[in-house]
Write an enzyme that holds these catalytic residues in place. Structure first.
Site, PDB file in Angstrom:
ATOM      1  N   THR A   1     -26.591 -11.560   8.589  1.00 51.63           N
ATOM      2  CA  THR A   1     -27.619 -10.916   7.558  1.00 51.63           C
ATOM      3  C   THR A   1     -26.681 -10.396   6.604  1.00 51.63           C
ATOM      4  O   THR A   1     -26.199  -9.259   6.888  1.00 51.63           O
ATOM      5  CB  THR A   1     -28.851 -10.554   8.111  1.00 51.63           C
ATOM      6  OG1 THR A   1     -29.418 -11.395   8.942  1.00 51.63           O
ATOM      7  CG2 THR A   1     -29.567 -10.215   6.593  1.00 51.63           C
TER       8      THR A   1
ATOM      9  N   HIS B   1     -13.527  -0.550  -0.709  1.00 53.64           N
ATOM     10  CA  HIS B   1     -13.205   0.938  -0.877  1.00 53.64           C
ATOM     11  C   HIS B   1     -12.087   1.419  -1.542  1.00 53.64           C
ATOM     12  O   HIS B   1     -11.743   2.561  -1.685  1.00 53.64           O
ATOM     13  CB  HIS B   1     -13.409   1.588   0.301  1.00 53.64           C
ATOM     14  CG  HIS B   1     -12.147   1.594   1.550  1.00 53.64           C
ATOM     15  ND1 HIS B   1     -11.376   2.503   1.636  1.00 53.64           N
ATOM     16  CD2 HIS B   1     -12.028   0.322   2.173  1.00 53.64           C
ATOM     17  CE1 HIS B   1     -10.660   2.070   2.732  1.00 53.64           C
ATOM     18  NE2 HIS B   1     -10.775   0.765   3.093  1.00 53.64           N
TER      19      HIS B   1
ATOM     20  N   CYS C   1      -3.567   4.975   6.597  1.00 54.57           N
ATOM     21  CA  CYS C   1      -4.366   4.108   7.492  1.00 54.57           C
ATOM     22  C   CYS C   1      -3.645   4.285   8.895  1.00 54.57           C
ATOM     23  O   CYS C   1      -4.312   4.185  10.038  1.00 54.57           O
ATOM     24  CB  CYS C   1      -4.387   2.632   7.412  1.00 54.57           C
ATOM     25  SG  CYS C   1      -5.250   2.512   5.939  1.00 54.57           S
TER      26      CYS C   1
ATOM     27  N   ASN D   1       0.814  -1.164  -0.071  1.00 52.03           N
ATOM     28  CA  ASN D   1       0.083  -0.025   0.010  1.00 52.03           C
ATOM     29  C   ASN D   1       0.978   1.131   0.081  1.00 52.03           C
ATOM     30  O   ASN D   1       0.523   2.292  -0.633  1.00 52.03           O
ATOM     31  CB  ASN D   1      -0.926   0.042   1.226  1.00 52.03           C
ATOM     32  CG  ASN D   1      -0.286  -0.474   2.538  1.00 52.03           C
ATOM     33  OD1 ASN D   1       0.199  -1.398   2.543  1.00 52.03           O
ATOM     34  ND2 ASN D   1      -0.205   0.421   3.564  1.00 52.03           N
TER      35      ASN D   1
ATOM     36  N   GLN E   1      -4.598  -3.799  -2.364  1.00 53.59           N
ATOM     37  CA  GLN E   1      -4.255  -2.751  -3.165  1.00 53.59           C
ATOM     38  C   GLN E   1      -4.226  -3.142  -4.677  1.00 53.59           C
ATOM     39  O   GLN E   1      -4.031  -2.184  -5.481  1.00 53.59           O
ATOM     40  CB  GLN E   1      -3.027  -2.335  -2.684  1.00 53.59           C
ATOM     41  CG  GLN E   1      -2.954  -1.488  -1.421  1.00 53.59           C
ATOM     42  CD  GLN E   1      -3.710  -0.169  -1.580  1.00 53.59           C
ATOM     43  OE1 GLN E   1      -3.735   0.314  -2.646  1.00 53.59           O
ATOM     44  NE2 GLN E   1      -4.141   0.232  -0.334  1.00 53.59           N
TER      45      GLN E   1
HETATM   46  C1  LIG Z   1      -2.814  -3.542   1.792  1.00 49.13           C
HETATM   47  C2  LIG Z   1      -3.754  -3.240   2.753  1.00 49.13           C
HETATM   48  N1  LIG Z   1      -4.495  -4.262   3.018  1.00 49.13           N
HETATM   49  C3  LIG Z   1      -5.778  -4.229   4.099  1.00 49.13           C
HETATM   50  C4  LIG Z   1      -6.071  -2.927   4.160  1.00 49.13           C
HETATM   51  C5  LIG Z   1      -7.468  -2.747   5.093  1.00 49.13           C
HETATM   52  O1  LIG Z   1      -8.611  -2.649   4.385  1.00 49.13           O
HETATM   53  P1  LIG Z   1      -9.669  -2.084   4.917  1.00 49.13           P
HETATM   54  O2  LIG Z   1      -9.826  -0.628   5.130  1.00 49.13           O
HETATM   55  O3  LIG Z   1     -10.891  -2.477   3.906  1.00 49.13           O
HETATM   56  O4  LIG Z   1     -10.311  -2.752   6.352  1.00 49.13           O
HETATM   57  C6  LIG Z   1      -5.743  -1.895   3.666  1.00 49.13           C
HETATM   58  C7  LIG Z   1      -6.231  -0.452   3.824  1.00 49.13           C
HETATM   59  O5  LIG Z   1      -5.272   0.396   3.970  1.00 49.13           O
HETATM   60  C8  LIG Z   1      -4.671  -2.150   2.639  1.00 49.13           C
HETATM   61  O6  LIG Z   1      -3.796  -1.137   1.931  1.00 49.13           O
END
Ligand SMILES: Cc1ncc(COP(=O)(O)O)c(C=O)c1O
Length: 375
Positions: free
Chosen positions: A237, A201, A322, A151, A179
């Site tokens: 559900t 997303h 994140c 990412n 990603q």
């Molecule tokens: C490589 C990777 N894995 C997992 C995730 C987590 O996904 P989510 O935000 O849908 O929980 C991310 C989000 O940044 C990501 O970049």
């Protein structure tokens, strides 16, 4: 001040076609997909159509798709699900040092439950050496989990080679493809994986939905026990609304041609930065084995977070979006052996379907202004 979004790896806007597909489920089709009457029919058939769309993108059977709340849940289900299903056979998991926290943290949790985890190192471009994996697997190994694409720097791992090594040793192989979906091919047979996570997303679907591919015959213990939804692998559900969104996004993601334009823009961006700043900019990540939309650049001797704060109106990330807000070297750059002087100045620009040439040119100009101004 014109706002420019260059943070598609953090999240994407919802594609208008995805929003259109979801609308009837927001307004009209409220039935529980598991009910036996007329109100369920539309929801159930939409849920199964969506499952088929996800399966078509990944090249698998419909019953191999488990809908989840996103990438984090899919990763947790893969790691904990396999561990709890197979802990009588072994206790060892192999992963890498550059995984997203949605892999690292479940691994830490499993270590507290008695698992042993090997975190493979990466080279300066962020790639692992398949021979390191070969050496790490023991008779106690039950799962290998290696991300498809990173990412932060976009480096793509040699998944086919790694999955082959795991298969030869009879070990299940999982990849976090959060990603990579919609950016590079993600066919599970070609990759040779047993489990694969996706996040809606990151691929123009809404937040709160994702999926885990679980190859037929691979056993996982559910995280959420309850009624037998999702083939007994995830109770609760199902949301036809969110599944329809993910399904439509996956249908769109099968066409990778929009990425040609994105790659050209990304390369134009990097060339302009090199032209203006020479050796004051350093590319982080692999020069070719890299996501077509990702440009992680270090502005040498600068602090990425400070640069971003002064880049008015430009949405980008330092480290990973994140877990941003920190100025210390990200664990990914640290694992790549990047020096603090270079790594601290890292900024991740991630482009997407909506990015234009004019936006890139404005971003280059604003970067030029920021770097010319006194610190
Ligand atoms: C490589 C990777 N894995 C997992 C995730 C987590 O996904 P989510 O935000 O849908 O929980 C991310 C989000 O940044 C990501 O970049």
């Amino acid at each position: 001040m014109r706002r420019i979004y260059l943070d598609y790896n953090a999240s994407t806007p919802i594609d208008p076609a995805v929003a259109d597909a979801m609308k009837p489920f927001l307004e009209d089709h409220y039935g529980n997909p598991s009910s036996g009457h007329w109100a369920a029919t539309m929801a159930r058939s939409a849920l199964e159509t969506a499952r088929g769309q996800v399966a078509a993108l990944l090249g698998c059977h419909n019953d191999e798709i488990v809908f989840t709340s996103g990438g984090s849940e899919a990763n947790n289900l893969a790691l904990k699900g396999v561990f709890f299903a197979l802990c009588d056979k072994g206790d060892h998991i192999v992963t890498t040092q550059i995984e997203h926290p949605a892999i690292i943290e479940p691994c830490r949790f499993l270590e507290r439950q008695g698992a042993r985890v090997t975190y493979l190192p990466v080279d300066g471009s962020g790639r692992i050496d398949p021979d390191d994996l070969r050496r790490a697997i023991t008779p106690r190994t039950i799962l290998v989990s290696i991300m498809h694409a990173n990412n932060e720097v976009g480096t793509i791992q040699p998944i086919e080679d790694c999955a082959r090594i795991a298969r030869e040793r009879g070990v299940l192989f999982h990849t976090d493809a959060a990603q990579s979906v919609g950016k590079i091919p993600t066919n599970v047979s070609r990759l040779g994986v047993d489990l694969l996570s996706i996040a809606g997303h990151k691929a123009y679907a809404p937040k709160g939905v994702g999926a885990l591919f679980v190859r037929r015959g691979a056993s996982i213990e559910p995280l959420i026990h309850g009624a037998g939804h999702e083939g007994g692998r995830r109770a609760g559900t199902e949301s036809a609304l969110l599944a329809v969104g993910l399904g439509k996004a996956c249908e769109l993601a099968r066409d990778l041609t929009p990425m040609d334009r994105v790659r050209a823009l990304r390369d134009h961006f990097w060339k302009e930065l090199q032209k203006r700043f020479g050796n004051r900019v350093v590319l982080n990540g692999h020069p070719t084995h890299r996501l077509p939309n990702t440009l992680n650049v270090s502005f040498v001797s600068r602090i990425g977070a400070e640069m971003l704060a002064r880049l008015d109106g430009i949405a980008a990330a330092t480290g990973s979006a994140c877990h941003s807000g920190r100025v210390e070297l990200s664990p990914v750059l640290e694992a790549m052996g990047i020096s603090p002087e270079v790594g601290m100045g890292a900024v991740r620009f991630s482009l997407g379907r909506g990015t234009t040439r004019a936006e890139i040119d404005v971003a280059v100009q604003r970067l030029t202004d920021v770097l010319a101004a006194p610190e």
